[in-house]
Design an enzyme around this catalytic site. Structure first.
Site, short mmCIF file in Angstrom:
data_model
loop_
_atom_site.label_atom_id
_atom_site.label_comp_id
_atom_site.label_asym_id
_atom_site.label_seq_id
_atom_site.Cartn_x
_atom_site.Cartn_y
_atom_site.Cartn_z
N ASP A 195 4.56 14.75 39.57
CA ASP A 195 5.93 14.70 38.97
C ASP A 195 7.00 14.38 39.89
O ASP A 195 8.00 13.78 39.63
CB ASP A 195 6.32 16.08 38.35
CG ASP A 195 5.14 16.53 37.23
OD1 ASP A 195 5.09 15.89 36.34
OD2 ASP A 195 4.27 17.27 37.54
N ARG A 234 29.79 -9.30 61.38
CA ARG A 234 30.41 -10.25 60.03
C ARG A 234 31.04 -11.26 60.77
O ARG A 234 31.42 -12.22 60.61
CB ARG A 234 31.19 -9.24 59.15
CG ARG A 234 31.87 -10.20 58.18
CD ARG A 234 32.77 -9.56 57.18
NE ARG A 234 33.55 -10.22 56.09
CZ ARG A 234 34.62 -10.60 56.39
NH1 ARG A 234 35.37 -10.17 57.39
NH2 ARG A 234 35.34 -11.36 55.37
N LEU A 271 8.12 12.58 49.00
CA LEU A 271 7.86 12.15 47.47
C LEU A 271 8.45 10.95 46.99
O LEU A 271 9.60 10.58 47.37
CB LEU A 271 8.02 13.31 46.67
CG LEU A 271 7.14 14.62 47.01
CD1 LEU A 271 7.65 15.48 45.94
CD2 LEU A 271 5.71 14.27 46.74
N HIS A 327 -1.82 22.81 50.23
CA HIS A 327 -1.79 22.74 48.96
C HIS A 327 -3.03 22.49 47.98
O HIS A 327 -3.57 21.45 48.12
CB HIS A 327 -0.82 21.66 48.72
CG HIS A 327 0.76 21.74 49.29
ND1 HIS A 327 0.77 21.55 50.70
CD2 HIS A 327 1.84 21.97 48.89
CE1 HIS A 327 2.02 21.60 51.16
NE2 HIS A 327 2.65 21.86 49.86
N GLU A 348 18.03 -0.44 48.19
CA GLU A 348 17.79 -0.47 49.71
C GLU A 348 16.70 0.46 50.14
O GLU A 348 15.89 -0.07 50.94
CB GLU A 348 19.14 0.03 50.41
CG GLU A 348 20.32 -0.97 50.32
CD GLU A 348 21.13 -0.89 48.81
OE1 GLU A 348 20.66 0.15 48.08
OE2 GLU A 348 21.81 -1.43 48.86
N HIS A 362 0.33 25.83 43.63
CA HIS A 362 0.85 24.34 44.56
C HIS A 362 0.82 24.28 45.77
O HIS A 362 0.28 23.42 46.18
CB HIS A 362 2.32 24.08 44.03
CG HIS A 362 3.10 23.03 44.80
ND1 HIS A 362 2.95 21.72 44.56
CD2 HIS A 362 3.67 23.26 45.91
CE1 HIS A 362 3.70 21.01 45.29
NE2 HIS A 362 4.29 21.95 46.57
N HIS A 375 32.54 1.26 53.68
CA HIS A 375 31.48 0.07 54.08
C HIS A 375 31.47 -0.27 55.57
O HIS A 375 30.88 -0.66 56.46
CB HIS A 375 32.07 -1.50 53.60
CG HIS A 375 31.72 -1.48 52.04
ND1 HIS A 375 31.90 -0.67 51.08
CD2 HIS A 375 30.92 -2.46 51.36
CE1 HIS A 375 31.54 -1.13 50.07
NE2 HIS A 375 30.94 -2.25 50.31
N ASN A 396 0.65 17.09 35.13
CA ASN A 396 0.29 18.41 35.30
C ASN A 396 1.54 19.46 34.64
O ASN A 396 1.28 20.85 34.56
CB ASN A 396 -0.21 19.12 36.33
CG ASN A 396 0.65 19.09 37.57
OD1 ASN A 396 1.93 18.82 37.60
ND2 ASN A 396 0.13 19.22 38.77
C1 LIG Z 1 11.60 13.74 49.19
C2 LIG Z 1 10.53 15.15 48.83
N1 LIG Z 1 11.31 16.28 48.48
C3 LIG Z 1 10.92 17.56 48.61
C4 LIG Z 1 9.77 17.55 48.89
C5 LIG Z 1 9.25 19.13 48.89
N2 LIG Z 1 8.14 19.02 47.95
C6 LIG Z 1 6.93 18.76 48.12
S1 LIG Z 1 5.82 19.00 46.81
C7 LIG Z 1 7.12 19.19 45.77
C8 LIG Z 1 6.84 19.28 44.32
C9 LIG Z 1 6.31 18.15 43.67
O1 LIG Z 1 5.65 18.30 42.52
P1 LIG Z 1 4.44 17.48 41.90
O2 LIG Z 1 4.52 16.06 42.41
O3 LIG Z 1 4.66 17.66 40.56
O4 LIG Z 1 3.29 18.09 42.72
P2 LIG Z 1 2.11 19.33 42.02
O5 LIG Z 1 2.95 20.88 42.43
O6 LIG Z 1 2.16 18.93 40.59
O7 LIG Z 1 1.24 19.31 42.84
C10 LIG Z 1 8.39 19.21 46.69
C11 LIG Z 1 9.41 19.44 45.93
C12 LIG Z 1 8.90 16.44 49.66
N3 LIG Z 1 7.73 16.67 50.10
N4 LIG Z 1 9.43 15.13 49.55
MG LIG Z 2 3.19 18.30 39.01
#
Ligand SMILES: Cc1ncc(C[n+]2csc(CCOP(=O)(O)OP(=O)(O)O)c2C)c(N)n1
Ligand SMILES: [Mg+2]
Length: 664
Positions: free
Chosen positions: A155, A521, A116, A26, A412, A261, A474, A185
């Site tokens: 994002d 429990r 993320l 990336h 959680e 990206h 539950h 961005n």
């Molecule tokens: C929980 C999770 N869901 C999906 C992804 C796959 N994924 C990696 S980067 C991305 C997009 C992220 O967008 P942004 O944070 O804006 O990164 P940019 O393109 O600006 O570098 C996704 C969906 C991931 N790494 N983690």
């Molecule tokens: Mg972004």
């Protein structure tokens, strides 16, 4: 002296070249955040590349972990033990530069990121840990713990729900030394985020009680520097700096677009980037003056030296506190812990109480807690059910962080990822609790604790249909198998007070991974044991009941089903069928024992084997074999009193006996 832009361009060049060479990765985020990183790392970040473990270093977390080349470039340029050779090995087998930053692979990588939002949560955990450790150890004129936490995020991190959980709590806790940089961005993988992400982020964070600095040009070093200065002036609230950036900055045809990206730019485009940035140097070639402007080894040594001086003064005034700080940050247990725990375990054997294992857990905390000031508990708004508060607990508040208990609220996932951040920070052994069923809300943080092999303790109560009337929403069924199938996780489901005390001891003394402690429990019957049996609990599985004659059948059970297994074995014994009962509170631990020990507990030639557990059946076939039987669950539970469901689902002495007899 190279200009700020040239220094940032070194990151851009290394990142695009490494991604190109790997033909994977990336480039967009590193190229977009390079200017912010340049200001933060060269001017503000307190760190020592020669000692990445220095406890009072600032923490830096790349929550948008796909931008890993940004972090590797920074570590390499600053002089960490990450040679250019490793940058060239980006994303290759056994390199120190894995696809996403991974804790334990690369010096200076504070946590594993990529999923993320979780890096952000880890960062909140680290900032919280810093605040608590400082409150516990600092004394007037002695700020021995005094560092900041910086997070880069994109994002994606802000779209993830966990960002709400943890930023909300960070606001409530007033984490004034936390600064997050939002890479605003306007792009994520599918294109321009305005089609799916139109929050007013500044207002959102303002509502959380954060200090928000908006509309910073993320490519203007002076503006970034001024924003950081402002952030540091606010000591009661965490700061979010919203940086307007261009993804893939410097790439004439790809910047500002999703194309850059997650794919190499291509050789032709890379040549154009070199032109447009005015970076004439060859692939992976960093000029000496740029290296020397980045080199943080001397400044890092000096920074740590200055701190060591503070430590000496602290040690002089507070020798005991200083020794305790050292012990805790090294992760060593107090010398007397194991002996005291063993004594408590024996005491439990003698006292023979029939209580719920969640209550036994609380009793254990009352026994172990006073020995362990590093214990840092918490629950996701279920303290009264999880029984996680012991007599020595004091809540952490925004105003007073000197306590040892975090009220996480109903969060959680956030709680679990924050806990991982606390563990990674050092100085604490944290435990965090919820109902077993809601482990699923937190699942990926539990997985990351396992991947990172860190000592996070997850406490899960209300472990089966035995919780009764709250019903199938539950009642856990498949969750135990899920935890047990997670590599590096050790999952305990104790059957009484004694096994509960052993489970806690094991989780606390374990240094190479997380533990899940699963508690009931409802009340559970106490079991008789010899000293040898007590010692064997530590092996994860052991013979709890041996018949007078050589056994013709085995019953393997855990937790609340031990009582049932024992009654069935007794009844079969009376009918002249000698049956061994094996208690298996921690199968993963049992699997690590020698073949000799495992065969002594589960002899290969006794084929009549029945497993009994109020959880998904499938897990147990690896022990009972395809020719064995499992009394377990293969469907969801029911809303009814526990006794009625247990009976309906075959958890009866008669059924267990019948399942054994039909194998003979
Ligand atoms: C929980 C999770 N869901 C999906 C992804 C796959 N994924 C990696 S980067 C991305 C997009 C992220 O967008 P942004 O944070 O804006 O990164 P940019 O393109 O600006 O570098 C996704 C969906 C991931 N790494 N983690
Ligand atoms: Mg972004």
């Amino acid at each position: 002296m190279p200009t700020p832009k040239e220094l940032a361009n070194a990151i851009r060049a290394l990142s695009m070249d490494a991604v190109q060479k790997a033909n994977s990765g990336h480039p967009g985020a590193p190229m977009g955040m390079a200017d912010i990183a340049q200001v933060l790392w060269r001017k503000w970040l307190k760190h020592n590349p020669s000692n990445p473990q220095w406890i009072d270093r600032d923490r830096f977390i790349l929550s948008n972990g796909h931008g890993s080349m940004l972090l590797y470039s920074l570590l390499h340029l600053c002089g960490y033990d990450l040679p250019l050779e490793q940058i060239k090995q980006f994303r290759q087998l056994h390199s120190q530069t894995p696809g996403h930053p991974e804790y334990g692979y690369t010096q200076g990588v504070e946590t594993t990121t990529g999923p993320l939002g979780q890096g952000l949560a880890n960062g909140v955990g680290m900032a919280l840990a810093e605040k608590i450790l400082a409150a516990q150890f600092n004394r007037p004129n002695h700020n021995i713990i005094d560092h900041k936490t910086y997070i880069f995020l994109g994002d994606g991190c802000l779209m993830e729900g966990i960002s709400h959980e943890v930023c909300s709590l960070a606001g409530t806790q007033g984490l004034g030394k936390l600064t997050a940089f939002y890479d605003d961005n306007g792009i994520s993988i599918d294109g321009e985020v305005k089609g799916w992400f139109t929050d007013d982020t500044a207002a959102r964070f303002g509502a959380y009680g954060w200090h928000v600095i908006e509309a910073i040009d993320g490519h203007d070093a002076d503006a970034i520097d001024a924003a950081i200065t402002l952030a540091h002036q606010e000591s009661d609230k965490p700061t979010l700096i919203i940086c307007k950036t261009i993804i893939g900055f410097g790439s004439p045809n790809k910047q500002g677009k999703e194309d850059c990206h997650g794919a190499p730019l291509g050789q032709d485009e890379i040549a154009l980037v070199r032109q447009s940035l005015g970076w004439p140097h060859a692939e992976f070639d960093i000029p000496a003056d740029i290296y020397s402007a980045w080199d943080a080894k001397t400044s890092g040594l000096n920074a740590e030296k200055a701190w060591t001086k503070k430590l000496l003064a602290y040690r002089k005034s507070y020798p005991e506190l200083a020794a305790e700080l050292k012990r805790r940050t090294q992760g060593d247990l107090p010398n007397n812990f194991v002996a005291n725990a063993d004594h408590y375990i024996l005491e439990q054997q003698r006292s023979g109480q029939n209580i719920a294992s969640r209550k036994a857990s609380q009793n254990t905390l009352n026994a172990y807690g006073p020995l362990l000031p590093e214990l840092l508990g918490g629950s996701a708004d279920l303290a009264g059910s999880n029984l996680t508060i012991w007599d020595g607990c004091k809540g952490i508040t925004s105003e007073d962080a000197s306590g040892n208990y975090i009220y996480y609220g109903v969060r959680e996932f956030g709680m679990s990822a924050i806990q991982n951040g606390i563990t990674l920070h050092g100085g604490f052994i944290p435990y965090a609790a919820t109902f077993l069923i809601f482990m699923e809300y937190a699942r990926n943080a539990v997985r990351l604790a396992s991947l990172m092999k860190i000592r996070s303790i997850f406490v899960y109560t209300h472990d089966s249909i035995g919780l009764g009337e709250d019903g199938p929403t539950h009642q856990p069924v498949e969750q135990l198998a899920n935890l047990r199938l997670t590599p590096n996780m050790i999952t305990w489901r104790p059957c009484d007070t004694v096994e509960t005390a052993v489970a806690w001891k094991s989780a606390i003394t374990r240094e190479d991974g997380p533990s899940s402690l699963i508690f009931s429990r409802q009340n559970l019957a106490h079991q008789d044991r010899s000293e040898q049996q007590i010692s064997d609990i530590h092996k994860g599985g052991y013979i709890l009941k041996e018949p007078h004659l050589p056994p013709v059948a085995l019953i393997i059970a855990t937790g609340s089903e031990i009582e049932l297994a024992m009654s069935a074995a007794d009844a079969l014994g009376e009918k002249g069928v000698p049956v061994r009962v094996i208690s298996m509170p921690a199968p993963q631990l049992f699997d690590m024992q020698s073949t000799e020990y495992r065969n002594s507990v589960i002899p290969t030639d006794v084929r009549a084997r029945v497993a009994v557990e109020a959880a998904h059946k499938d897990y147990w076939y690896k022990y009972v074999g395809i020719d064995g039987n499992v009394v377990g669950m293969d469907n969801f539970g029911d809303s009814a009193p526990a006794a009625a469901i247990f009976k309906e689902r075959g958890f009866t002495v008669e059924n267990v006996m019948q399942k054994v007899e039909c194998l003979l």
